[in-house]
Design a protein around this motif. Structure first.
Motif, PDB file in Angstrom:
ATOM      1  N   GLY A   1       0.820  -1.206   0.000  1.00 21.15           N
ATOM      2  CA  GLY A   1       0.000   0.000   0.000  1.00 21.15           C
ATOM      3  C   GLY A   1       0.846   1.246   0.000  1.00 21.15           C
ATOM      4  N   GLU A   2       1.947   1.247   0.811  1.00 24.33           N
ATOM      5  CA  GLU A   2       2.810   2.423   0.855  1.00 24.33           C
ATOM      6  C   GLU A   2       3.512   2.623  -0.481  1.00 24.33           C
ATOM      7  N   ARG A   3       3.901   1.495  -1.136  1.00 25.23           N
ATOM      8  CA  ARG A   3       4.543   1.628  -2.445  1.00 25.23           C
ATOM      9  C   ARG A   3       3.583   2.242  -3.468  1.00 25.23           C
ATOM     10  N   MET A   4       2.353   1.813  -3.417  1.00 30.29           N
ATOM     11  CA  MET A   4       1.374   2.367  -4.351  1.00 30.29           C
ATOM     12  C   MET A   4       1.132   3.831  -4.086  1.00 30.29           C
ATOM     13  N   ALA A   5       1.080   4.224  -2.814  1.00 29.15           N
ATOM     14  CA  ALA A   5       0.879   5.640  -2.469  1.00 29.15           C
ATOM     15  C   ALA A   5       2.032   6.468  -2.956  1.00 29.15           C
ATOM     16  N   ASN A   6       3.282   5.972  -2.821  1.00 23.23           N
ATOM     17  CA  ASN A   6       4.442   6.726  -3.292  1.00 23.23           C
ATOM     18  C   ASN A   6       4.403   6.901  -4.812  1.00 23.23           C
ATOM     19  N   VAL A   7       3.994   5.826  -5.553  1.00 20.43           N
ATOM     20  CA  VAL A   7       3.920   5.922  -7.014  1.00 20.43           C
ATOM     21  C   VAL A   7       2.883   6.948  -7.438  1.00 20.43           C
ATOM     22  N   VAL A   8       1.726   6.930  -6.771  1.00 22.96           N
ATOM     23  CA  VAL A   8       0.671   7.890  -7.107  1.00 22.96           C
ATOM     24  C   VAL A   8       1.133   9.302  -6.837  1.00 22.96           C
ATOM     25  N   LEU A   9       1.832   9.508  -5.704  1.00 24.08           N
ATOM     26  CA  LEU A   9       2.317  10.844  -5.349  1.00 24.08           C
ATOM     27  C   LEU A   9       3.308  11.350  -6.393  1.00 24.08           C
TER      28      LEU A   9
END
Length: 219
Positions: free
Chosen positions: A19-27
């Protein structure tokens, strides 16, 4: 004075969750999109042409056209005077001696001999078909086969009969079978001995063909 001993710090980074990896990619994607939009906005803003805030219009007064004064008509011209026409002097005609003319008519070719009138061929006479149902012929009915009666065989036979100019049957053929050979044979045997009224073309008796129906049925 007592010294406080702190435990050593562990600077190793903990692994990131999905989830954190996905949030970083979106950011990261949002930051790039924002930067691209800002650059596009600045480039378009520099190219815009400042339009005037308002446009004023003033109506000019209509100029009325003054009609031109009518020009005076020129005075009518007097008709020209006719010049006297010189009268022609009489001319004496001198009669010339009569000139005789002669002409010859070329002889015409002889008229062609009259062509013989060919009469139109007479229309062909209608043929009156032969008959087999006249009462005076006394043609007997076909004999119903006894075996066919016991077998309950019924049907209708159509016979094509070639009739001579004397009214006799020259040939008898089955045009449509009844479905039972015994009935067909009985019909052919009976009609082969019949007498017919021959066909006629005008007053002449001629050979012809006729269809004779024979029905076998229980009465």
């Amino acid at each position: 004075m007592t010294a406080v001993v702190l435990p050593p710090l562990d600077f190793a980074e903990a692994p990131l969750s999905p989830g954190e990896r996905m949030a970083n990619v979106v950011l990261v994607v949002l930051l790039h999109a924002f930067l691209a939009y800002g650059m596009l906005y600045l480039s378009v803003k520099n190219e815009l042409i400042a339009l005037p805030q308002s446009i004023s219009a003033r109506l000019l007064p209509m100029i009325e056209e003054k009609p031109e004064p009518a020009k005076p008509l020129p005075p009518p011209k007097s008709p020209p005077r006719k010049q006297p026409v010189a009268q022609p002097q009489p001319v004496l005609a001198v009669a010339s001696p009569a000139v005789t003319s002669s002409f010859a008519v070329a002889p015409q070719p002889p008229a062609p001999p009259p062509q013989p009138v060919v009469a139109a061929p007479p229309a062909p006479l209608a043929v009156v078909a032969a008959r087999f149902d006249a009462d005076y012929l006394h043609n007997p009915k076909p004999v119903y086969p006894a075996l066919s009666r016991r077998m309950n065989e019924e049907g209708k036979v159509l016979l094509k009969v070639r009739v001579s100019a004397q009214g006799t049957a020259l040939d008898v053929a089955i045009s449509k079978s009844s479905g039972f050979p015994r009935l067909d044979a009985a019909a052919v045997d009976a009609v082969g001995r019949w007498r017919f009224v021959p066909a006629r073309r005008g007053d002449e008796a001629v050979d012809s063909s006729v269809i004779v129906p024979i029905t076998f049925a229980f009465e």
